[in-house]
Every structure is written in C-alpha cells, then in structure tokens.
Design a protein around this motif. Structure first.
Motif, PDB file in Angstrom:
ATOM      1  N   VAL A 105       9.967   2.406   3.072  1.00  0.00           N
ATOM      2  CA  VAL A 105       8.639   3.274   2.146  1.00  0.00           C
ATOM      3  C   VAL A 105       8.171   4.346   2.897  1.00  0.00           C
ATOM      4  O   VAL A 105       8.084   5.393   2.370  1.00  0.00           O
ATOM      5  N   GLY A 106       8.347   4.284   4.457  1.00  0.00           N
ATOM      6  CA  GLY A 106       7.850   5.430   5.224  1.00  0.00           C
ATOM      7  C   GLY A 106       8.904   6.686   5.058  1.00  0.00           C
ATOM      8  O   GLY A 106       8.297   7.810   4.841  1.00  0.00           O
ATOM      9  N   ILE A 107      10.176   6.372   5.089  1.00  0.00           N
ATOM     10  CA  ILE A 107      11.051   7.334   4.896  1.00  0.00           C
ATOM     11  C   ILE A 107      11.079   8.183   3.576  1.00  0.00           C
ATOM     12  O   ILE A 107      11.115   9.329   3.419  1.00  0.00           O
ATOM     13  N   THR A 108      10.486   7.535   2.554  1.00  0.00           N
ATOM     14  CA  THR A 108      10.479   7.989   1.375  1.00  0.00           C
ATOM     15  C   THR A 108       9.315   8.706   1.211  1.00  0.00           C
ATOM     16  O   THR A 108       9.383   9.831   0.697  1.00  0.00           O
ATOM     17  N   GLN A 109       8.310   8.345   1.862  1.00  0.00           N
ATOM     18  CA  GLN A 109       6.928   9.105   1.771  1.00  0.00           C
ATOM     19  C   GLN A 109       7.058  10.228   2.529  1.00  0.00           C
ATOM     20  O   GLN A 109       6.742  11.641   2.065  1.00  0.00           O
ATOM     21  N   VAL A 110       7.813  10.381   3.704  1.00  0.00           N
ATOM     22  CA  VAL A 110       7.830  11.495   4.555  1.00  0.00           C
ATOM     23  C   VAL A 110       8.811  12.532   3.743  1.00  0.00           C
ATOM     24  O   VAL A 110       8.731  13.569   3.979  1.00  0.00           O
ATOM     25  N   SER A 111       9.757  12.045   3.389  1.00  0.00           N
ATOM     26  CA  SER A 111      10.791  12.730   2.504  1.00  0.00           C
ATOM     27  C   SER A 111      10.070  13.644   1.441  1.00  0.00           C
ATOM     28  O   SER A 111      10.312  14.693   1.200  1.00  0.00           O
ATOM     29  N   ARG A 112       9.140  13.001   0.591  1.00  0.00           N
ATOM     30  CA  ARG A 112       8.378  13.625  -0.196  1.00  0.00           C
ATOM     31  C   ARG A 112       7.452  14.554   0.305  1.00  0.00           C
ATOM     32  O   ARG A 112       7.358  15.751  -0.308  1.00  0.00           O
ATOM     33  N   ALA A 158       0.994  -1.041   0.041  1.00  0.00           N
ATOM     34  CA  ALA A 158      -0.062   0.165   0.054  1.00  0.00           C
ATOM     35  C   ALA A 158       0.979   1.253   0.061  1.00  0.00           C
ATOM     36  O   ALA A 158       0.627   2.314  -0.672  1.00  0.00           O
ATOM     37  N   GLY A 159       1.983   1.150   0.828  1.00  0.00           N
ATOM     38  CA  GLY A 159       2.936   2.193   0.705  1.00  0.00           C
ATOM     39  C   GLY A 159       3.498   2.690  -0.658  1.00  0.00           C
ATOM     40  O   GLY A 159       3.796   3.762  -0.935  1.00  0.00           O
ATOM     41  N   ILE A 160       3.997   1.401  -1.268  1.00  0.00           N
ATOM     42  CA  ILE A 160       4.519   1.758  -2.576  1.00  0.00           C
ATOM     43  C   ILE A 160       3.579   2.087  -3.646  1.00  0.00           C
ATOM     44  O   ILE A 160       3.875   3.001  -4.356  1.00  0.00           O
ATOM     45  N   SER A 161       2.259   1.649  -3.512  1.00  0.00           N
ATOM     46  CA  SER A 161       1.243   2.272  -4.420  1.00  0.00           C
ATOM     47  C   SER A 161       0.937   3.722  -4.159  1.00  0.00           C
ATOM     48  O   SER A 161       0.675   4.181  -5.090  1.00  0.00           O
ATOM     49  N   ASP A 162       1.337   4.327  -2.929  1.00  0.00           N
ATOM     50  CA  ASP A 162       1.067   5.796  -2.524  1.00  0.00           C
ATOM     51  C   ASP A 162       2.137   6.542  -3.460  1.00  0.00           C
ATOM     52  O   ASP A 162       2.215   7.673  -3.435  1.00  0.00           O
ATOM     53  N   PHE A 163       3.252   5.815  -3.998  1.00  0.00           N
ATOM     54  CA  PHE A 163       4.261   6.744  -4.715  1.00  0.00           C
ATOM     55  C   PHE A 163       3.714   7.370  -5.779  1.00  0.00           C
ATOM     56  O   PHE A 163       4.352   8.340  -6.296  1.00  0.00           O
TER      57      PHE A 163
END
Length: 139
Positions: free
Chosen positions: A116-123, A65-70
């Motif tokens: 995945v969380g670090i990537t999303q928080v960075s975005r 689900a986190g990857i799909s949020d990319f």
C-alpha cells in the motif's frame, strides 16, 4: 564418621524416589488425544492469547486506512508518511521471518502495508512529476 554417611545415604536416595526411571516426572504414560484445530490454535505460540496474534489484527487498520486513501487525490497525500509506512512494512516483513516464533500473520500484514505504501508513494511521485512537466510547459 561412618554413621554420618550411613544416615545420609538413605536421605540421598529418597530424593529420587518419585522420579520414574525414564526421566519423566509425574506425566501420564497414556497416549495423548488429538486436539482439534481450534484448540491447537487457541493454545499455540501465536494464538489469540498472545500479542503475536493481536499485533497483526490491530495493524490491519493501517492497511485499511492506506487502501481507503486510494480514493483521495495525490496532492493531499503525505509523501513522508507513506514513505515511513513503506519502510516500516518492508523492515518488519523481514524481521517476522527472523524472530522466534516465526509470525506469518504479522509478516503478511507488514507485506500488505509495504505494498500500500509503495502504491501511494508512486502516486505521489507521479503527481509531482506531472506538476513539474506542466510548469515546464507553461514557461
């Protein structure tokens, strides 16, 4: 008095009658047959008959689900939700190496959840930074 001890003595010896002298009880002395990989996995402490196997399998859903949020725009992502997923992933990755039995599949899924969380928080942080920069330039 001596008759009581004489009658009790054979009963005491009878308790150890079936125990072999090597200490093992009712076990075969034949060499064990080597089990296949699938049989070892099925009967292991972290095999599919335990929660140690199914917890990581279910948690991969969070990673997917986190990857799909990319693909979603950063303004529609929740910072607190992704920060919680990052923190959870980091804490449980460490914990998986401490618990017994050590659960490497759970450590792997938690590591990927943290990434995945670090990537999303960075975005999200980069998006908010760019919005502040645009607001400063507009004034």
């Amino acid at each position: 008095m001596s008759t009581i001890f004489r009658t009790a003595r054979p009963a005491f010896r009878a308790r150890n009658f079936f125990r072999p002298s090597n200490g093992r009880r009712f076990q075969s002395t034949a060499s064990t047959v080597e089990q296949s990989w699938a049989k070892k996995f099925w009967n292991s402490e972290t095999g599919p008959k335990t929660v140690h196997f199914w917890a990581p399998m279910m948690k991969w859903g969070l990673v997917i689900a986190g990857i799909s949020d990319f693909a979603r725009p950063a303004e529609s992502l929740s910072f607190t939700q992704n920060a919680a997923l990052t923190t959870t992933g980091l804490i449980w990755t460490r914990w998986c190496f401490i618990i017994k039995p050590r659960n490497l599949p759970l450590a792997a899924v938690n590591f990927f959840l943290a990434m995945v969380g670090i990537t999303q928080v960075s975005r999200i942080a980069l998006y908010h930074q760019s919005q502040k920069k645009l607001a400063a330039e507009g004034e």
